[in-house]
Design an enzyme around this catalytic site. Structure first.
Site, mmCIF file in Angstrom:
data_model
loop_
_atom_site.group_PDB
_atom_site.id
_atom_site.type_symbol
_atom_site.label_atom_id
_atom_site.label_comp_id
_atom_site.label_asym_id
_atom_site.label_seq_id
_atom_site.Cartn_x
_atom_site.Cartn_y
_atom_site.Cartn_z
ATOM 1 N N GLU A 20 0.812 -1.219 -0.025
ATOM 2 C CA GLU A 20 -0.148 -0.071 -0.011
ATOM 3 C C GLU A 20 0.926 1.271 -0.045
ATOM 4 O O GLU A 20 1.925 1.309 0.158
ATOM 5 C CB GLU A 20 -1.009 0.224 1.195
ATOM 6 C CG GLU A 20 -2.421 -0.311 0.949
ATOM 7 C CD GLU A 20 -3.083 0.275 0.175
ATOM 8 O OE1 GLU A 20 -2.773 1.386 -0.318
ATOM 9 O OE2 GLU A 20 -4.303 0.337 0.006
ATOM 10 N N ASN A 150 -10.255 5.443 2.085
ATOM 11 C CA ASN A 150 -9.491 4.962 0.679
ATOM 12 C C ASN A 150 -9.869 6.122 -0.392
ATOM 13 O O ASN A 150 -10.595 7.081 -0.059
ATOM 14 C CB ASN A 150 -9.613 3.623 0.122
ATOM 15 C CG ASN A 150 -8.997 2.649 0.660
ATOM 16 O OD1 ASN A 150 -7.773 2.608 0.670
ATOM 17 N ND2 ASN A 150 -9.505 1.304 0.928
ATOM 18 N N ASP A 202 -9.985 1.253 -4.094
ATOM 19 C CA ASP A 202 -9.074 1.552 -3.088
ATOM 20 C C ASP A 202 -8.198 2.828 -3.286
ATOM 21 O O ASP A 202 -8.860 3.728 -3.532
ATOM 22 C CB ASP A 202 -8.110 0.071 -3.366
ATOM 23 C CG ASP A 202 -7.399 -0.234 -1.984
ATOM 24 O OD1 ASP A 202 -6.703 0.767 -1.407
ATOM 25 O OD2 ASP A 202 -7.635 -1.374 -1.415
#
Length: 295
Positions: A20, A150, A202
């Site tokens: 991430e 997100n 996301d």
């Protein structure tokens, strides 16, 4: 590894549990990203192709560059300053530091230098997260009651901000003061999930043409959306849990995507051995360099 049928290559073959928060530093030509649950900061230098991982004492999810090469990291305790030379960490400001059940998640720097930092439950509790605004030493809460923060990103002129609470299937749009990155109105629906949108929204970035590129968790792709919220392009990738895009290169002409292996069954991991790897899209894009955070 065989990537026939996909318009991408492997930038880094590490199978992150939860890859991430990719951030590119043009001054050092280096990409930084995290394996959140693995408690590692990943590094890839484009100049010599060297990759490395750095152990972290906390769950960390996002990095921003400040003046003088200083790094700012969002973690479960708040914001930390990191020295790239020796990895030393010092506290900047606590964010939910007394709450052991939450951690940082998606975060991004506004064009004015403000840092939007999202939080979420470590254990999947609903509505436990928030989005905060940090600017020149001052921390303010912006949005609360979020389950999974997100898709935080901003228009080039800083007048519009975007975010999602992933389980809702909605990406929100909110008007902002370009000078401060603070909301000037209410958040409204921008993208509502349909059958054209595989998986869930996301991480996201906005390119120089105003297109929003959204990684699709459990959707095996990244999608580009125009100003009306319509899908204009889909690029399929060899992993199901695509987590976040970033523009890289000193002209921001390439795009990378992080991914995650966490939560995928052993059988599915056999079927998708690239889960958790970091990918480079084969063609050029018209990206933007991320602004520096103002401490």
């Amino acid at each position: 590894m065989d990537l026939n049928g996909f318009d991408c290559s492997i930038l880094d073959s590490t199978n992150c549990l939860l890859g991430e928060g990719p951030t590119y530093d043009p001054e050092t030509d280096t990409l930084w990203w995290f394996d959140i649950t693995g408690r590692k900061l990943m590094e890839h230098r484009f100049g010599d192709g060297h990759s490395a991982s750095h152990d972290l004492p906390f769950l960390c999810s996002a990095l921003a560059v400040a003046d003088g090469g200083r790094q700012v990291i969002a973690c479960e305790k708040g914001l930390l300053e990191r020295s790239p030379s020796d990895g030393a960490l010092t506290n900047i400001v606590g964010i939910e530091a007394d709450n052991e059940t939450t951690r940082s998640n998606d975060s991004r720097v506004h064009p004015c230098g403000a840092f939007w930092v999202g939080t979420m439950s470590k254990f999947g509790k609903e509505n436990a997260g928030s989005i905060y605004h940090y600017f020149r030493g001052e921390l303010k809460p912006l949005f609360t009651g979020i389950t999974v923060t997100n898709a935080i990103c901003f228009s080039a002129d800083g007048s519009v901000g975007y975010f999602t609470d992933t389980p809702t299937g909605k990406v929100m749009r909110v008007p902002l003061d370009p000078q401060t990155g603070l909301p000037t109105g209410q958040a409204e629906d921008f993208i509502v999930r349909t059958l054209d949108h595989p998986g869930w929204a996301d991480g996201a970035v906005i390119d120089a043409d105003g297109l929003m590129w959204i990684a699709r968790w459990d959707g095996s792709c990244v999608q580009a959306y125009d100003a009306s919220g319509s899908v204009v392009e889909t690029i399929n990738l060899p992993a199901s849990q695509i987590t976040c895009p970033a523009f890289v290169g000193k002209d921001a002409s390439r795009m990378i995507l992080t991914s995650a292996a966490e939560g995928i069954s052993e059988q599915r991991l056999i079927e998708q051995p690239h889960a958790g790897m970091t990918f480079m899209i084969d063609r050029r894009v018209n990206g933007r360099i991320e602004p520096k955070v103002s401490l």
